[in-house]
Design a protein around this motif. Structure first.
Motif, PDB file in Angstrom:
ATOM      1  N   GLU A   6       0.817  -1.209   0.000  1.00 27.48           N
ATOM      2  CA  GLU A   6       0.000   0.000   0.000  1.00 27.48           C
ATOM      3  C   GLU A   6       0.854   1.263   0.000  1.00 27.48           C
ATOM      4  N   THR A   7       0.252   2.325  -0.530  1.00 29.19           N
ATOM      5  CA  THR A   7       0.805   3.664  -0.414  1.00 29.19           C
ATOM      6  C   THR A   7      -0.360   4.590  -0.124  1.00 29.19           C
ATOM      7  N   ASP A   8      -0.099   5.853   0.117  1.00 29.11           N
ATOM      8  CA  ASP A   8      -1.218   6.746   0.398  1.00 29.11           C
ATOM      9  C   ASP A   8      -1.245   7.912  -0.583  1.00 29.11           C
ATOM     10  N   CYS A   9      -2.329   8.659  -0.524  1.00 31.64           N
ATOM     11  CA  CYS A   9      -2.544   9.752  -1.465  1.00 31.64           C
ATOM     12  C   CYS A   9      -1.462  10.825  -1.353  1.00 31.64           C
ATOM     13  N   ALA A  10      -1.035  11.144  -0.134  1.00 35.97           N
ATOM     14  CA  ALA A  10      -0.022  12.188   0.044  1.00 35.97           C
ATOM     15  C   ALA A  10       1.305  11.792  -0.600  1.00 35.97           C
ATOM     16  N   ASP A  11       1.687  10.525  -0.456  1.00 40.84           N
ATOM     17  CA  ASP A  11       2.948  10.082  -1.071  1.00 40.84           C
ATOM     18  C   ASP A  11       2.845  10.063  -2.593  1.00 40.84           C
ATOM     19  N   VAL A  12       1.688   9.658  -3.113  1.00 41.73           N
ATOM     20  CA  VAL A  12       1.489   9.674  -4.567  1.00 41.73           C
ATOM     21  C   VAL A  12       1.520  11.115  -5.070  1.00 41.73           C
TER      22      VAL A  12
END
Length: 141
Positions: free
Chosen positions: A31-37
């Motif tokens: 998983e990753t999150d919106c802020a990192d993307v």
């Protein structure tokens, strides 16, 4: 004074720190999150391909700028052949109420591709206050 009952939080003991580390490291591999993307896209040189896995109509109404539209049902080796085998894909769908990103991630992994899911999907993106693009083109931040 009588001992108090533990809270629902503490009633089940926390995992050993080494077990917790392995668990959370494994989650971050998936998983990753919106802020990192958003940060990676804003850099102008993301090291992944962002895929919106909903249909073209939903994509046109609003998507993450820079995301390509590839519905999970259309993911084939032929469609992915334009990307090197070691390409990292990040997939998202409408949000927590949608399992399209999970389906896309499953399909990509079945095709032997590296993949992470963007937690929250489009709902999470909007909750962070990040802009949306509309139309059939990917757009950019």
């Amino acid at each position: 004074m009588a001992p108090t009952e533990p809270s629902f939080v503490a009633a089940i003991p926390a995992a050993d720190p080494a077990v917790a580390r392995a668990h959370f490291a494994a989650r971050l591999a998936f998983e990753t999150d919106c802020a990192d993307v958003h940060a990676a896209l804003s850099s102008g040189n993301p090291d992944f391909v962002l895929l919106e896995v909903r249909g073209p109509g939903a994509y046109a109404r609003g998507h993450v700028p820079g995301a390509l539209n590839l519905p999970y049902r259309d993911m084939t080796e032929e469609r992915l052949s334009i990307y090197p085998k070691d390409t990292l894909f990040v997939v998202y769908c409408a949000g927590p109420h949608c399992n399209g990103a999970d389906r896309g991630a499953l399909r990509l992994s079945e095709l032997g591709r590296k993949v992470k899911l963007m937690l929250g999907g489009l709902t999470g993106w909007a909750d962070e206050g990040f802009p949306l693009a509309t139309g059939a083109e990917a757009g950019s931040l």
